[in-house]
Design an enzyme around this catalytic site. Structure first.
Site, PDB file in Angstrom:
ATOM      1  N   GLN A 131       8.646  -0.110   1.852  1.00 43.40           N
ATOM      2  CA  GLN A 131       9.344   0.630   0.806  1.00 43.40           C
ATOM      3  C   GLN A 131       8.840   2.070   0.791  1.00 43.40           C
ATOM      4  O   GLN A 131       7.716   2.334   0.382  1.00 43.40           O
ATOM      5  CB  GLN A 131       9.116  -0.002  -0.568  1.00 43.40           C
ATOM      6  CG  GLN A 131       9.909   0.685  -1.676  1.00 43.40           C
ATOM      7  CD  GLN A 131       9.488   0.246  -3.071  1.00 43.40           C
ATOM      8  OE1 GLN A 131       8.380  -0.270  -3.258  1.00 43.40           O
ATOM      9  NE2 GLN A 131      10.340   0.475  -4.050  1.00 43.40           N
ATOM     10  N   ASP A 177      -0.170  -8.894  -6.674  1.00 43.83           N
ATOM     11  CA  ASP A 177      -1.294  -8.715  -7.588  1.00 43.83           C
ATOM     12  C   ASP A 177      -1.209  -9.649  -8.792  1.00 43.83           C
ATOM     13  O   ASP A 177      -1.908  -9.458  -9.783  1.00 43.83           O
ATOM     14  CB  ASP A 177      -1.397  -7.254  -8.042  1.00 43.83           C
ATOM     15  CG  ASP A 177      -0.137  -6.749  -8.724  1.00 43.83           C
ATOM     16  OD1 ASP A 177       0.816  -7.539  -8.872  1.00 43.83           O
ATOM     17  OD2 ASP A 177      -0.102  -5.564  -9.109  1.00 43.83           O
ATOM     18  N   ALA A 227     -44.264 -24.799   8.553  1.00 44.63           N
ATOM     19  CA  ALA A 227     -44.062 -23.517   7.874  1.00 44.63           C
ATOM     20  C   ALA A 227     -44.175 -22.365   8.862  1.00 44.63           C
ATOM     21  O   ALA A 227     -45.077 -22.321   9.693  1.00 44.63           O
ATOM     22  CB  ALA A 227     -45.094 -23.352   6.763  1.00 44.63           C
ATOM     23  N   ASN A 253      -4.999  -5.066 -11.755  1.00 46.88           N
ATOM     24  CA  ASN A 253      -4.775  -3.672 -11.399  1.00 46.88           C
ATOM     25  C   ASN A 253      -6.039  -2.830 -11.357  1.00 46.88           C
ATOM     26  O   ASN A 253      -5.987  -1.662 -10.972  1.00 46.88           O
ATOM     27  CB  ASN A 253      -3.795  -3.034 -12.392  1.00 46.88           C
ATOM     28  CG  ASN A 253      -2.443  -3.703 -12.361  1.00 46.88           C
ATOM     29  OD1 ASN A 253      -1.731  -3.635 -11.377  1.00 46.88           O
ATOM     30  ND2 ASN A 253      -2.100  -4.382 -13.449  1.00 46.88           N
ATOM     31  N   ASN A 271       8.465 -10.683 -19.997  1.00 45.96           N
ATOM     32  CA  ASN A 271       8.894 -10.841 -18.610  1.00 45.96           C
ATOM     33  C   ASN A 271       7.711 -10.735 -17.665  1.00 45.96           C
ATOM     34  O   ASN A 271       7.005  -9.723 -17.648  1.00 45.96           O
ATOM     35  CB  ASN A 271       9.935  -9.762 -18.279  1.00 45.96           C
ATOM     36  CG  ASN A 271      10.298  -9.742 -16.812  1.00 45.96           C
ATOM     37  OD1 ASN A 271      10.312 -10.781 -16.154  1.00 45.96           O
ATOM     38  ND2 ASN A 271      10.600  -8.565 -16.298  1.00 45.96           N
ATOM     39  N   ARG A 322      -5.745   2.458  -9.553  1.00 48.30           N
ATOM     40  CA  ARG A 322      -6.781   2.116 -10.530  1.00 48.30           C
ATOM     41  C   ARG A 322      -7.938   1.340  -9.903  1.00 48.30           C
ATOM     42  O   ARG A 322      -9.018   1.274 -10.476  1.00 48.30           O
ATOM     43  CB  ARG A 322      -6.168   1.326 -11.684  1.00 48.30           C
ATOM     44  CG  ARG A 322      -5.271   2.166 -12.592  1.00 48.30           C
ATOM     45  CD  ARG A 322      -4.514   1.304 -13.584  1.00 48.30           C
ATOM     46  NE  ARG A 322      -5.404   0.509 -14.402  1.00 48.30           N
ATOM     47  CZ  ARG A 322      -5.003  -0.492 -15.177  1.00 48.30           C
ATOM     48  NH1 ARG A 322      -3.722  -0.843 -15.197  1.00 48.30           N
ATOM     49  NH2 ARG A 322      -5.870  -1.168 -15.911  1.00 48.30           N
TER      50      ARG A 322
END
Length: 455
Positions: A76, A106, A367, A231, A173, A19
């Site tokens: 994984q 995240d 300047a 996300n 949760n 996303r």
């Protein structure tokens, strides 16, 4: 007193982050100039963990480059759910005996206090097998539910698998857990994938523990925002907005004045002293330290700079990394300073570039002063002595040294050192032709009149 129990952190960061629509790993997207996973790991570091394991999948190389040797990377592949993800940390935690805190890369703003509360509950008198961090959002959306009696968890259920009665429960949760290492991988080995997604859910370790008569407990955060995940780009922007609002309030509580707080943007490590005045549209990049009684005027951009007390910056100034402004120095409008020291009371008030330079106390740069520090291949240094005066529109071609109390005449291009107290003027001799302009105007007027006559 007993010795503290060793702690390991396992951070899940294997998701593809589709996303985000980005080549950059999701957890490396910055908030306040700092990758979100670094916010999380900084909070965890306050608990002094002995081990840190990050579970990676897509973008592993980016995580390795960011984290270096500060964390073990476990991969994984394939990705079969959150429970399966945590199992990948087993090899990295071989031989570790202690507590394991499971976080999400995240979900970057979980506080150290909340993490500590989870660990303390894990060592409660009832010795729970698992402690879950719960929260009560305004809208429960599709969050998994924590069905509890008091703080004892009766059941954990994902939203998609929950009954209507279970979905009516408002305790959700967060996904964060604390588990003893002696229990964690044994519980995970008993988790199945008989659910709507066919995945191995981490939350099921609670149900497995309950099934064998172990107690599981929930700790509820008082701030639901600290467990909000990021996300998408829109959620990233919301997180940035919330972080900035908290930081602005903290700056004002600590004694800084922000004339328009909503128009000041801080980096994660910005330090402001007392009685600092910040006007609207000021942006702080990482690495800025501002002492007391500094004034930063509107539309200034400051990054990697140190400002001593009494300094004034802007409006429309840019301080780049390595800029050091000593007490009472002044940088004015449309002045850029990079890797340069402005001594006590030194001034560059207008339209100047000061790069790779050392400017002595009390020096005044007119300047349009430019330190020409780059020859196309290498950077070179300019040194300007105390109380030196550099006239307007001067170019100082480095490497070059301007002595104390020296004066460089306006419009000069200086390529050789100027001695203390010396006047240096490097420009073409002024040519004077009395009456020439009058004769030129007369001739042109006659020519123009003749052209009109022909028409």
């Amino acid at each position: 007193m007993t010795d503290p129990v060793p702690l390991a952190i396992v951070t899940l960061a294997a998701g593809k982050g589709t996303r985000m629509k980005s080549d950059l790993h999701k957890v490396l997207h910055p908030i306040a100039g700092r990758p979100m996973i670094e916010h999380l790991l900084a909070a965890a570091a306050e608990l002094a963990p002995q081990r840190s394991v990050v579970i990676a999948g897509h973008g592993r190389e980016q995580l390795e480059a960011q984290l270096g040797d500060r964390a073990d990377i476990a991969v994984q592949d394939p990705q079969l759910g959150t429970g399966h993800a945590v199992q990948q940390a087993e090899a990295a935690l071989a031989g570790f005996a202690g507590d394991v805190l499971i976080l999400y890369g995240d979900v970057p703003f979980v506080s150290a206090a909340t993490m500590r509360a989870m660990i303390e509950r894990l060592h409660g008198a009832d010795e729970p097998a698992v402690v879950v961090l719960g929260f009560e959002p305004a809208d429960t959306l599709s969050y998994g539910r924590v069905i509890a009696e008091g703080d004892r968890i009766v059941k954990m259920v994902e939203h998609k698998d929950a009954t209507e009665a279970e979905r009516a429960c408002r305790l959700c949760n967060s996904g964060l857990m604390a588990v003893r290492s002696a229990d964690l991988f044994g519980l995970l080995a008993r988790v199945g994938n008989d659910n709507a997604q066919g995945e191995y859910y981490l939350v099921d370790v609670v149900n497995v523990a309950n099934a064998v008569g172990r107690t599981c407990a929930v700790v509820v955060t008082a701030d639901p925002h600290e467990v909000e995940g990021i996300n998408s780009r829109a959620e990233l922007a919301v997180a940035e907005h919330r972080w900035q609002n908290r930081r602005r309030r903290a700056a004002m509580d600590d004694g800084a004045t922000l004339i328009a707080p909503e128009a000041v943007w801080f980096a994660w490590d910005t330090q402001l002293g007392r009685d600092v005045l910040v006007e609207p549209n000021v942006f702080f990049g990482p690495g800025v330290v501002v002492a007391d009684a500094v004034t930063i005027r509107a539309n200034s951009h400051i990054e990697g700079a140190r400002l001593a007390s009494g300094v004034e910056v802007g409006p429309f100034a840019r301080l780049r990394p390595g800029a050091v402004l000593e007490e009472g120095a002044k940088i004015g409008n449309f002045v850029e300073v990079k890797k340069a020291v402005m001594g006590k009371g030194a001034k560059a008030n207008h339209l100047s570039y000061i790069g790779d330079a050392e400017v002595g106390a009390g020096a005044n740069l007119g300047a349009g002063t430019i330190t020409c520090n780059y020859d196309g291949y290498f950077k070179h240094k300019t040194v300007i002595g105390e109380r030196a005066f550099i006239g307007s529109n001067s170019a100082l071609v480095a490497p070059v040294r301007i002595g104390a109390d020296a004066i460089v005449g306006a419009g000069s291009t200086v390529t050789r050192d100027v001695l203390d107290g010396e006047l240096r003027i490097v420009r073409g001799e002024q040519l004077v032709k009395p009456g020439w302009a009058d004769r030129f105007h007369d001739a042109m007027k006659k020519k123009k009149a003749a052209e009109k006559g022909k028409a």
